[in-house]
Design an enzyme around this catalytic site. Structure first.
Site, mmCIF file in Angstrom:
data_model
loop_
_atom_site.group_PDB
_atom_site.id
_atom_site.type_symbol
_atom_site.label_atom_id
_atom_site.label_comp_id
_atom_site.label_asym_id
_atom_site.label_seq_id
_atom_site.Cartn_x
_atom_site.Cartn_y
_atom_site.Cartn_z
ATOM 1 N N SER A 204 8.730 -25.334 -7.767
ATOM 2 C CA SER A 204 7.368 -24.486 -8.344
ATOM 3 C C SER A 204 8.411 -23.784 -9.415
ATOM 4 C CB SER A 204 7.249 -23.330 -7.199
ATOM 5 O OG SER A 204 5.885 -22.536 -7.805
ATOM 6 N N ASN A 205 7.831 -22.410 -10.012
ATOM 7 C CA ASN A 205 8.454 -21.798 -10.884
ATOM 8 C C ASN A 205 8.256 -20.186 -10.562
ATOM 9 O OD1 ASN A 205 5.856 -21.285 -12.144
ATOM 10 N ND2 ASN A 205 5.826 -23.161 -12.946
ATOM 11 N N ALA A 206 8.647 -19.540 -11.655
ATOM 12 C CA ALA A 206 8.589 -17.936 -11.414
ATOM 13 C C ALA A 206 7.256 -17.404 -12.056
ATOM 14 C CB ALA A 206 9.893 -17.408 -12.254
#
Ligand code: CTP
Length: 392
Positions: A204-206
């Site tokens: 995923s990412n932030a």
């Protein structure tokens, strides 16, 4: 809400205590609140509670005020009037145009937007008389903030609980905002996506989704019918927005094609994960090996596919870039056939998970508008202003 003049009428129900909390929130947001209590409300809560919160006189009677006709002055000075809680009796009086006390007299004299939040026992709420009165008020343009199902003061569960404060505030904000997007369908993608590696791990990412959630809230405030396609986030979706929760890029793709294809404005603020594990393991992977190889495959490009099929809709993408950001973004806009693109410079961790952001909107060969550095809420408003301008 800063400087907004609000007239709050409090009815005689147990939820009157929640009107005090609401008053505090409105005052903290910079509104100037005048409060009228009905005689029945005074049995539940004291005028002193409200005068302490507003630092203003509180009105309870047509006859006690030092001035002769306070009801006319109060509604003339206000930009919006709200009734919280609205009892069945108050709803009936408003529908019939009865004016037998200060609050109902003031509301009958009102030429401003009116927001009514009913709260009462379930049987009273469901009574045909109450429902007909509410339908009458809706047809007359009152904003009715529907009650919720849940614990009622009688000790039972049912429909009739006062709407939560967030929905009351959203209704007030909407009443205070010019409805420049009324009749417009807006679809927004927001948040990250999650691509499973095994049943408990993911790529995923932030992204927190804050920008997209702020955009959805702002568009709804302006009267748009908003669909928010939201990836996994801890943020609560804004009230008055139809939200479709998704996890993966594929789910976002399917939800967008099902919900956004006919939209008048599409804004893709989601940070869609570009690669997913090619063959996610059905079982949790054991740590045994010190290193493992995972083959990643491309996820569908949600925005590019939507833009390729778009009808008359205005499609805006986002570009988070670290290098030569405006040139890369303009190239991305052309490649994906977008009408405009909002660029944010994400060097040194800016943009993700922070309250503030910096955005520049680009369109056509050389169109450019610097939206400045501001909170995500302020930037959402500026971006929608710019989109409304470009659609003209
Ligand atoms: N986007 C999308 N689906 C993807 C990837 C991106 O809908 N699979 C959308 C984003 O919501 C954003 C725009 O495309 O509006 C640009 O996203 P970005 O990640 O910056 O661009 P990419 O196409 O992934 O290009 P690159 O990563 O090479 O810069």
């Amino acid at each position: 809400m800063k400087g907004a003049r609000i007239l709050l009428g409090v009815g005689g129900g147990i939820a009157a205590y929640k009107a005090a909390a609401l008053t505090s929130t409105l005052v903290q947001r910079g509104a100037v609140v005048d409060v009228i209590l009905t005689a029945e409300a005074e049995r539940f809560i004291s005028p002193l509670t409200f005068s302490s919160l507003t630092a203003r006189p509180v009105y309870t009677s047509l006859w006690d005020a030092p001035e002769r006709i306070p009801h006319i002055r109060l509604v003339r000075e206000a930009q919006v009037a709200l009734v919280v809680p609205a009892t069945a009796n108050l709803v009936a009086k408003l529908a019939l145009g009865l004016a037998d006390d200060l609050l109902t007299t003031a509301l009958l004299a009102a030429r401003i937007p009116l927001v009514v939040a009913p709260a009462m026992n379930e049987a009273m709420y469901e009574n045909a008389a109450t429902q007909e009165h509410l339908a009458t008020l809706r047809a007359r343009g009152f904003a009715i903030v529907d009650p919720e199902r849940g614990y009622l003061a009688e000790g039972e569960s049912g429909i009739g609980r006062l709407a939560p404060e967030e929905r009351l505030i959203a209704a007030v904000e909407r009443a205070l905002t010019p409805q420049t997007l009324a009749g417009t369908r807006v679809a927004i993608t927001a948040g990250p996506t999650r691509e499973a590696f095994d049943p408990v791990r993911f790529v995923s990412n932030a992204s927190t989704g804050a920008t997209g959630v702020a955009l959805a809230r702002e568009a709804a405030k302006r009267g748009a019918a908003v669909t928010l396609i939201l990836g996994p986030t801890l943020l609560a979706p804004p009230s008055g927005v139809s939200t479709v929760h998704v996890a993966t890029a594929q789910e976002m793709h399917d939800a967008v094609l099902a919900n956004a294809a006919g939209a008048d404005i599409v804004i893709a603020s989601a940070a869609v994960v570009d690669w997913r594990p090619g063959t996610p393991s059905p079982q949790k992977q054991k740590k045994g090996e010190r290193s493992i190889d995972v083959r990643l495959e491309a996820t569908p490009d949600v925005l590019a596919e939507l833009a390729a099929r778009k009808g008359k809709g205005f499609v805006v993408g986002f570009a988070a870039e670290t290098d030569d950001h405006e040139r890369s973004a303009r190239e991305k806009m052309q490649r994906k056939h977008l009408d405009a693109i909002a660029v944010n410079d994400v060097r040194d961790g800016r943009g993700f998970g922070t309250g503030e952001n910096a955005l520049v909107l680009l369109w056509g060969e050389s169109g450019r508008k610097d939206l400045g550095v501001a909170s995500k809420e302020t930037l959402a408003a500026r971006l929608l202003d710019a989109i409304e301008e470009l659609r003209k």
